[in-house]
Enzyme design. Structure first.
Site, short mmCIF file in Angstrom:
data_model
loop_
_atom_site.label_atom_id
_atom_site.label_comp_id
_atom_site.label_asym_id
_atom_site.label_seq_id
_atom_site.Cartn_x
_atom_site.Cartn_y
_atom_site.Cartn_z
N ASP A 132 0.84 -1.20 0.00
CA ASP A 132 0.00 0.00 0.00
C ASP A 132 0.88 1.25 0.00
O ASP A 132 1.97 1.26 0.57
CB ASP A 132 -0.90 0.03 1.24
CG ASP A 132 -2.04 -0.97 1.16
OD1 ASP A 132 -2.37 -1.40 0.05
OD2 ASP A 132 -2.59 -1.31 2.22
N ARG A 182 -2.09 -0.98 -8.29
CA ARG A 182 -3.41 -0.51 -7.88
C ARG A 182 -3.40 1.01 -8.00
O ARG A 182 -2.55 1.68 -7.40
CB ARG A 182 -3.71 -0.93 -6.45
CG ARG A 182 -5.06 -0.43 -5.93
CD ARG A 182 -5.19 -0.59 -4.43
NE ARG A 182 -5.04 -1.98 -4.04
CZ ARG A 182 -4.53 -2.38 -2.88
NH1 ARG A 182 -4.10 -1.49 -1.98
NH2 ARG A 182 -4.43 -3.66 -2.58
#
Length: 305
Positions: A132, A182
């Site tokens: 992330d 992402r």
């Protein structure tokens, strides 16, 4: 008013006192809507339910404010345990993690040692891991670590944020690694020196990087609840004959559940980001900051309605 609420919740998300308090009191005050329990068995049950609806998952073992090597090692151990649970239960799930929880703010040796331990197990168990992205101050360091690990392991991707000015250049620079990325709008409070302050500019940049990464031929996860961005992606993939196995949509657990199921029924890969663990407070506050309307759900949870 909405911007004031956003800033308020972002401020609360970084408060260590409330983080410790939240750990003591567990998933009350509506957080259970967005967090799948505090343990791996809780997460496994949730993943099984989502998989049963045709939805893929990525789980995030929540962890913030890691201050010691011992805490970072424990967080890494939790990730390894989660990977093994995914494999042992035959789940359609990946793993997401934050480098700060692996010791990013302690030392590079600490974070690299923990990440290599995790990725060795991930390769063995065939479970994909996404790093992330956090705030801008950690962006370059995160990408440097990703590039090093990508040269050693296959089962790894990371995240880029549309609200940063630098992101289009990062897309181009990372292309040589054939990265699985992402793409998100971004959920941290950033200075206008490094990030677009206006939503319309963030949206335009988001479209730009979605198109860039897809046309580069790399796997793209479009992580958004914004119908306009979803429709834009559909138009791009149709226009350029991009196969459905080159991209997926991602949404957060507990948000727009019906839309998630609609996309799956339309034949798109739909992955749900499912956080779990007792260190849920910071994540929860950022969800409220992103969409202050979620406060209504929280109040219902607190009042038992």
């Amino acid at each position: 008013m909405e911007q004031l609420l956003r800033n308020f919740f972002l401020f609360l998300s970084k408060n260590r006192f409330f983080t410790k308090l939240a750990k003591q009191y567990g998933l009350r005050f509506g957080a259970g809507r967005f967090v799948a329990g505090e343990t791996i068995p809780n997460a496994v049950t949730t993943i099984q339910q989502l998989n049963g609806k045709g939805l893929a998952v990525t789980i995030d073992h929540l962890g913030e404010f890691i201050d010691t090597e011992k805490e970072a090692k424990e967080a890494a151990d939790g990730c390894i345990e989660a990977i093994k649970a995914i494999a042992d239960n035959g789940l359609d799930s990946q793993l997401s993690l934050k480098l700060t929880s692996m010791g990013l703010d302690i030392s590079e040796d600490t974070v690299m040692e923990n990440m290599r331990r995790i990725l060795r197990v991930a390769e063995e168990k065939d479970v994909f891991v996404t790093i992330d992205m956090e705030d801008h101050e950690r962006c370059q360091q995160t990408l440097d670590i990703f590039k090093q690990l990508r040269s050693e392991f296959k089962h790894i991707g990371t995240v880029l944020q549309a609200y940063l000015y630098r992101t289009a250049e990062d897309i181009e620079e990372l292309d040589q690694y054939n990265p699985n990325l992402r793409l998100v709008k971004g959920a941290y409070k950033e200075s206008p020196k490094v990030a677009f302050p206006d939503k319309k500019d963030v949206d335009e940049n988001y479209k730009k990087i979605i198109k860039m990464h897809l046309l580069n031929g790399n796997y793209t996860a479009i992580a958004t609840h914004d119908d306009a961005m979803i429709e834009y992606t559909k138009q791009i993939v149709e226009k350029h004959n991009i196969p459905k196995d080159q991209f997926e949509f991602q949404m957060l657990y507990g948000i727009r559940v019906e839309r998630q199921e609609e996309l799956e029924s339309e034949g798109y890969k739909m992955r749900v980001y499912v956080p779990f663990g007792n260190d849920w407070y910071g994540y929860f506050m950022r969800r409220l900051a992103e969409r202050p309307a979620n406060v209504a759900f929280v109040l219902k949870g607190v009042m038992g309605k």
